[in-house]
Write an enzyme that holds these catalytic residues in place. Structure first.
Site, PDB file in Angstrom:
ATOM      1  N   LYS A  80       0.868  -1.186   0.000  1.00 23.99           N
ATOM      2  CA  LYS A  80       0.000   0.000   0.000  1.00 23.99           C
ATOM      3  C   LYS A  80       0.895   1.223   0.000  1.00 23.99           C
ATOM      4  O   LYS A  80       1.964   1.217   0.628  1.00 23.99           O
ATOM      5  CB  LYS A  80      -0.839  -0.001   1.281  1.00 23.99           C
ATOM      6  CG  LYS A  80      -2.066   0.877   1.202  1.00 23.99           C
ATOM      7  CD  LYS A  80      -3.220   0.139   0.561  1.00 23.99           C
ATOM      8  CE  LYS A  80      -4.426   1.029   0.377  1.00 23.99           C
ATOM      9  NZ  LYS A  80      -5.559   0.333  -0.221  1.00 23.99           N
ATOM     10  N   GLY A 185     -26.131   1.199   0.752  1.00 26.44           N
ATOM     11  CA  GLY A 185     -25.232   1.880  -0.198  1.00 26.44           C
ATOM     12  C   GLY A 185     -25.383   1.329  -1.596  1.00 26.44           C
ATOM     13  O   GLY A 185     -24.949   0.205  -1.881  1.00 26.44           O
ATOM     14  N   VAL A 186     -26.041   2.102  -2.487  1.00 29.36           N
ATOM     15  CA  VAL A 186     -26.171   1.646  -3.873  1.00 29.36           C
ATOM     16  C   VAL A 186     -25.314   2.562  -4.767  1.00 29.36           C
ATOM     17  O   VAL A 186     -25.805   3.256  -5.649  1.00 29.36           O
ATOM     18  CB  VAL A 186     -27.645   1.556  -4.355  1.00 29.36           C
ATOM     19  CG1 VAL A 186     -28.227   0.208  -4.011  1.00 29.36           C
ATOM     20  CG2 VAL A 186     -28.516   2.660  -3.773  1.00 29.36           C
ATOM     21  N   GLY A 187     -24.017   2.541  -4.490  1.00 27.17           N
ATOM     22  CA  GLY A 187     -23.040   3.289  -5.287  1.00 27.17           C
ATOM     23  C   GLY A 187     -22.498   2.402  -6.388  1.00 27.17           C
ATOM     24  O   GLY A 187     -23.214   1.556  -6.946  1.00 27.17           O
ATOM     25  N   ASN A 188     -21.226   2.559  -6.698  1.00 30.44           N
ATOM     26  CA  ASN A 188     -20.614   1.822  -7.813  1.00 30.44           C
ATOM     27  C   ASN A 188     -20.773   0.311  -7.688  1.00 30.44           C
ATOM     28  O   ASN A 188     -21.111  -0.364  -8.648  1.00 30.44           O
ATOM     29  CB  ASN A 188     -19.115   2.161  -7.895  1.00 30.44           C
ATOM     30  CG  ASN A 188     -18.902   3.511  -8.524  1.00 30.44           C
ATOM     31  OD1 ASN A 188     -19.561   3.850  -9.497  1.00 30.44           O
ATOM     32  ND2 ASN A 188     -18.010   4.298  -7.955  1.00 30.44           N
ATOM     33  N   VAL A 189     -20.520  -0.222  -6.493  1.00 24.33           N
ATOM     34  CA  VAL A 189     -20.626  -1.669  -6.302  1.00 24.33           C
ATOM     35  C   VAL A 189     -22.057  -2.071  -5.936  1.00 24.33           C
ATOM     36  O   VAL A 189     -22.626  -2.983  -6.536  1.00 24.33           O
ATOM     37  CB  VAL A 189     -19.645  -2.161  -5.210  1.00 24.33           C
ATOM     38  CG1 VAL A 189     -19.821  -3.654  -4.966  1.00 24.33           C
ATOM     39  CG2 VAL A 189     -18.210  -1.849  -5.594  1.00 24.33           C
ATOM     40  N   TYR A 191     -24.992  -0.750  -6.399  1.00 28.54           N
ATOM     41  CA  TYR A 191     -26.032  -0.705  -7.437  1.00 28.54           C
ATOM     42  C   TYR A 191     -25.892  -1.887  -8.402  1.00 28.54           C
ATOM     43  O   TYR A 191     -26.873  -2.513  -8.791  1.00 28.54           O
ATOM     44  CB  TYR A 191     -26.008   0.626  -8.207  1.00 28.54           C
ATOM     45  CG  TYR A 191     -27.213   0.727  -9.126  1.00 28.54           C
ATOM     46  CD1 TYR A 191     -28.442   1.140  -8.627  1.00 28.54           C
ATOM     47  CD2 TYR A 191     -27.136   0.316 -10.456  1.00 28.54           C
ATOM     48  CE1 TYR A 191     -29.572   1.161  -9.428  1.00 28.54           C
ATOM     49  CE2 TYR A 191     -28.267   0.338 -11.272  1.00 28.54           C
ATOM     50  CZ  TYR A 191     -29.477   0.768 -10.749  1.00 28.54           C
ATOM     51  OH  TYR A 191     -30.600   0.775 -11.548  1.00 28.54           O
TER      52      TYR A 191
HETATM   53  P1  NAD Z   1     -19.204   4.316  -3.723  1.00 25.63           P
HETATM   54  O1  NAD Z   1     -18.723   5.532  -3.024  1.00 25.63           O
HETATM   55  O2  NAD Z   1     -19.415   4.328  -5.179  1.00 25.63           O
HETATM   56  O3  NAD Z   1     -20.582   3.827  -3.066  1.00 25.63           O
HETATM   57  C1  NAD Z   1     -20.846   3.885  -1.696  1.00 25.63           C
HETATM   58  C2  NAD Z   1     -22.266   4.377  -1.551  1.00 25.63           C
HETATM   59  O4  NAD Z   1     -22.608   4.355  -0.171  1.00 25.63           O
HETATM   60  C3  NAD Z   1     -22.449   5.815  -2.037  1.00 25.63           C
HETATM   61  O5  NAD Z   1     -23.508   5.875  -2.976  1.00 25.63           O
HETATM   62  C4  NAD Z   1     -22.737   6.597  -0.768  1.00 25.63           C
HETATM   63  O6  NAD Z   1     -23.633   7.673  -0.967  1.00 25.63           O
HETATM   64  C5  NAD Z   1     -23.351   5.522   0.124  1.00 25.63           C
HETATM   65  N1  NAD Z   1     -23.264   5.812   1.548  1.00 25.63           N
HETATM   66  C6  NAD Z   1     -22.263   6.409   2.231  1.00 25.63           C
HETATM   67  N2  NAD Z   1     -22.576   6.499   3.533  1.00 25.63           N
HETATM   68  C7  NAD Z   1     -23.785   5.928   3.681  1.00 25.63           C
HETATM   69  C8  NAD Z   1     -24.635   5.701   4.788  1.00 25.63           C
HETATM   70  N3  NAD Z   1     -24.317   6.106   6.028  1.00 25.63           N
HETATM   71  N4  NAD Z   1     -25.817   5.077   4.579  1.00 25.63           N
HETATM   72  C9  NAD Z   1     -26.159   4.678   3.342  1.00 25.63           C
HETATM   73  N5  NAD Z   1     -25.412   4.873   2.244  1.00 25.63           N
HETATM   74  C10 NAD Z   1     -24.232   5.486   2.417  1.00 25.63           C
HETATM   75  O7  NAD Z   1     -18.190   3.166  -3.288  1.00 25.63           O
HETATM   76  P2  NAD Z   1     -18.057   1.713  -3.958  1.00 25.63           P
HETATM   77  O8  NAD Z   1     -16.921   1.735  -4.898  1.00 25.63           O
HETATM   78  O9  NAD Z   1     -19.395   1.248  -4.379  1.00 25.63           O
HETATM   79  O10 NAD Z   1     -17.586   0.871  -2.695  1.00 25.63           O
HETATM   80  C11 NAD Z   1     -18.504   0.467  -1.691  1.00 25.63           C
HETATM   81  C12 NAD Z   1     -17.737  -0.264  -0.581  1.00 25.63           C
HETATM   82  O11 NAD Z   1     -17.090  -1.404  -1.140  1.00 25.63           O
HETATM   83  C13 NAD Z   1     -16.637   0.564   0.070  1.00 25.63           C
HETATM   84  O12 NAD Z   1     -16.535   0.197   1.436  1.00 25.63           O
HETATM   85  C14 NAD Z   1     -15.392   0.124  -0.663  1.00 25.63           C
HETATM   86  O13 NAD Z   1     -14.223   0.285   0.117  1.00 25.63           O
HETATM   87  C15 NAD Z   1     -15.692  -1.344  -0.869  1.00 25.63           C
HETATM   88  N6  NAD Z   1     -14.951  -1.925  -2.018  1.00 25.63           N
HETATM   89  C16 NAD Z   1     -15.100  -1.408  -3.263  1.00 25.63           C
HETATM   90  C17 NAD Z   1     -14.411  -1.973  -4.326  1.00 25.63           C
HETATM   91  C18 NAD Z   1     -14.571  -1.454  -5.733  1.00 25.63           C
HETATM   92  O14 NAD Z   1     -14.156  -2.138  -6.675  1.00 25.63           O
HETATM   93  N7  NAD Z   1     -15.164  -0.290  -5.924  1.00 25.63           N
HETATM   94  C19 NAD Z   1     -13.542  -3.063  -4.107  1.00 25.63           C
HETATM   95  C20 NAD Z   1     -13.424  -3.595  -2.817  1.00 25.63           C
HETATM   96  C21 NAD Z   1     -14.135  -3.005  -1.767  1.00 25.63           C
END
Ligand code: NAD
Length: 351
Positions: A80, A185-189, A191
């Site tokens: 890291k 959380g329906v963000g990148n992952v 959703y």
């Molecule tokens: P992201 O930021 O795209 O999505 C996270 C979502 O959670 C956002 O839409 C945000 O508005 C929402 N959120 C934040 N706080 C909240 C709360 N208190 N209540 C409800 N919703 C809330 O992130 P991501 O890339 O989708 O990642 C999601 C999780 O998965 C993170 O913990 C990340 O570390 C982990 N992760 C992601 C990846 C990846 O490939 N993107 C890989 C491994 C782990």
């Protein structure tokens, strides 16, 4: 500031400190273990309160990457890097270029990927000065669509596979028709996970602090919107945390009604003892670093060259790894997080 006696120091192979006066770069690169291959991990830029905090992050997160990659059977070690500074104020092209030169000086022992505070565009700038950055190639993604390196589709697919393995173990069923799943959380992952689940016939409950994300899931996937306060304690089959860390804690665990926890968030357990607390409540927890490895698998194949098919097949092994963790947990009575750590150690130690 101590290094070898630091509480997070755990047999790390190499810790590098970089400084460049002209660009203001201050960075730490920690290589935890390289038994399986070069140490790959995110390059984080953060406004750390002090150097100690930055070192803590580098030591802790690099170790986590060793465990994640080993558990995913990748020929990678764990590393890291952290850049000390506010990404909105201190990130300049010159600083990123210097970071690239610093990475190059490590001759490939560490490979950087995007992380909090850095973007694919930033990694591309570093990549003009080093070959040791990953996840920046424009290519066909696992869904067949063009990808700019975003690992989220792969993480979501791996989480879906892992969720199915957990449902099979705990609820004894192969199909997801009518299965109720609460997604925090329906963000990148989150959703994309919701899309997979919807296609498989699951009934979805979602929350997010961004209302437009929730609206999209309601309109396109027939999800029911739930408040952020209620999501963890909902009466559903599966809870899928996809937003924040430390949400499995003394307050939330006694209220959880789901019998399966399977989501992508990193560091879901607030403390290691919460692993056992979940087991004692009869809740099957899919360890986060096992179920969310789809992204690192995708990044690995980005470097070695791949077909989307090959990446998909590797991601699908997440289901087998979780099944092994669940089996061992059943036979030993030990919690799944502890078993996952032991299994990872078997896969990287003594190689
Ligand atoms: P992201 O930021 O795209 O999505 C996270 C979502 O959670 C956002 O839409 C945000 O508005 C929402 N959120 C934040 N706080 C909240 C709360 N208190 N209540 C409800 N919703 C809330 O992130 P991501 O890339 O989708 O990642 C999601 C999780 O998965 C993170 O913990 C990340 O570390 C982990 N992760 C992601 C990846 C990846 O490939 N993107 C890989 C491994 C782990």
């Amino acid at each position: 500031m101590s290094v070898f006696s630091h509480p997070e120091f755990d047999l790390h192979e190499q810790v590098n400190f970089f400084h460049d006066e002209a660009t203001g770069l201050k960075a730490i690169v920690a290589i935890h273990n390289s038994n399986r291959g070069p140490a790959l991990g995110g390059c984080r830029m953060w406004n750390y309160a002090n150097d100690e905090e930055a070192l803590t992050d580098a030591l802790r997160l690099s170790k986590g990457m060793t465990y994640k990659s080993a558990l995913a059977n990748l020929d990678l070690g764990g590393g890291k890097s952290v850049i000390i500074g506010n990404p909105r104020q201190h990130k300049t092209e010159a600083l990123l270029a210097m970071m690239g030169r610093c990475l190059e000086s490590l001759s490939g022992r560490y490979i950087a990927a995007e992380d909090s505070g850095t973007s694919v565009a930033d990694l591309k700038i570093m990549g003009r000065h080093t070959q040791y950055v990953a996840g920046i190639t424009e290519r066909a993604g696992i869904d067949g669509k063009a990808s700019n390196g975003d690992p989220s589709p792969a993480t979501a697919y791996g989480t879906f596979i892992g969720l199915k393995a957990a449902v099979k173990q705990r609820l004894g069923r192969d199909d997801l028709q009518g299965l109720s799943v609460a997604i925090q959380g329906v963000g990148n992952v989150g959703y994309r996970l919701a899309e997979h689940l919807h296609l498989a016939g699951a009934v979805l409950y979602v929350t997010d602090i961004h209302q437009e994300q929730v609206d999209k899931a309601v309109q396109l996937l027939g999800a029911t919107a739930v408040s952020a306060e209620d999501i963890l304690a909902l009466d559903v089959d599966v809870l899928a945390p996809c937003a924040l860390g430390a949400i499995l804690n003394d307050v939330s665990i006694p209220t959880i009604q789901a019998s399966v926890i399977a989501g992508a968030s990193n560091n879901q357990l607030a403390a290691s003892r919460h692993d056992m607390m979940l087991k004692e409540r009869g809740i099957l927890y899919a360890p986060d670093f096992a179920i969310n490895a789809g992204g690192i698998i995708d990044i690995f194949y980005d470097r070695v060259g791949h077909t989307p098919e090959k990446v998909l097949r590797h991601i699908e092994t997440i289901g087998e790894t979780l099944a092994e963790i669940f089996r061992r947990s059943d036979t030993t009575g030990l919690p799944t997080g502890m078993i996952a750590n032991t299994l990872a150690e078997e896969r990287f130690m003594g190689r």
